[in-house]
Design an enzyme around this catalytic site. Structure first.
Site, PDB file in Angstrom:
ATOM      1  N   SER A  41       0.838  -1.208   0.000  1.00  0.00           N
ATOM      2  CA  SER A  41       0.000   0.000   0.000  1.00  0.00           C
ATOM      3  C   SER A  41       0.865   1.248   0.000  1.00  0.00           C
ATOM      4  CB  SER A  41      -1.009   0.034   1.167  1.00  0.00           C
ATOM      5  OG  SER A  41      -0.487   0.722   2.280  1.00  0.00           O
ATOM      6  N   TYR A 100       1.288   1.995  11.581  1.00  0.00           N
ATOM      7  CA  TYR A 100       0.909   1.278  10.363  1.00  0.00           C
ATOM      8  C   TYR A 100       1.914   1.591   9.250  1.00  0.00           C
ATOM      9  CZ  TYR A 100      -1.963  -0.303   6.420  1.00  0.00           C
ATOM     10  OH  TYR A 100      -2.430  -0.937   5.291  1.00  0.00           O
TER      11      TYR A 100
END
Length: 225
Positions: free
Chosen positions: A138, A151
């Site tokens: 991502s 994250y």
């Protein structure tokens, strides 16, 4: 061309993992990996029957011994073409709001859950002389974002891991690929208000199709920057 080869997909019971399974099932057998058997069973039932198989294995990708045993069992019975490390988790809050459990969960799932399957698959790919590993990262692995500090840290780690493998495995016949895409409208966001307007997000089916189309052994695939 495909010779009944198999693609293994972690986090394959829903979201992008399941969408990728449907794309690759056009030409390959697929084996879904996940922690929840009921979800995996339900996912398998959604596939249309063809001459390509759909199977599943229950496995916690943060447990290295489990990962090695499960992958060895698959490689023993299948001609594995590709491992897709898709399993991941995110908790989106300011750093001070994250608990130790939250931090550990993201680090273990996103980092260990990529490294352990990759390491296990590498041993097995070396024996057969070829293979591919695709790590779903991502855009959180490309730049920092508000309320995504840990994250992003985990995804930056997977980016460095994959970029290193591109150099380390050069000429080996084993190809690592890093995939960078933006947010998708998946169950990932069901219990979060981090993204206010999910209508602007791509569907997992759209992202999976784009990944499949770009899968040509390149070191990086960009869907969104």
């Amino acid at each position: 061309m495909f010779l009944n080869k198999t693609v293994i997909i972690t986090g394959g019971g829903s979201g992008l993992g399941l969408a990728l399974a449907r794309q690759y099932h056009k030409n390959f057998n697929v084996c879904l990996i996940g922690r929840t058997e009921t979800k995996l069973k339900q996912a398998v039932k959604t596939f249309t029957k063809t001459d390509k198989k759909v199977t599943y294995k229950v496995c916690d990708v943060t447990n290295e011994e489990q990962v090695l045993n499960v992958l060895q069992s698959i490689f023993t019975n299948e001609q594995v073409h590709l491992l897709i490390n898709n399993a991941g988790t995110g908790i989106f809050q300011p750093l001070e709001s994250l608990s130790e459990k939250d931090i550990k969960c993201m680090i273990e799932t996103n980092i260990y859950g990529t490294i352990y399957p990759t390491r296990a698959a590498l041993q097995l790919f070396k024996k057969q002389g070829y293979g591919k590993v695709m790590n779903i990262i991502s855009t959180a692995g490309l730049r920092g974002k508000v309320n995504e500090s840990v994250y992003c840290a985990s995804k930056f780690a997977v980016r460095g891991f994959t970029e290193s493998l591109v150099k380390e495995w050069e000429g080996s016949g084993i190809y690592p690929t890093a995939v960078y895409m933006g947010g998708m409208d998946t169950p990932f966001w069901d219990e979060s208000d981090h993204i206010k307007d999910r209508s602007r997000l791509k569907s997992p089916e759209m992202v999976a199709e784009l990944i499949y189309e770009k899968d040509d052994n390149r070191g990086e695939i960009f869907i969104d920057r």
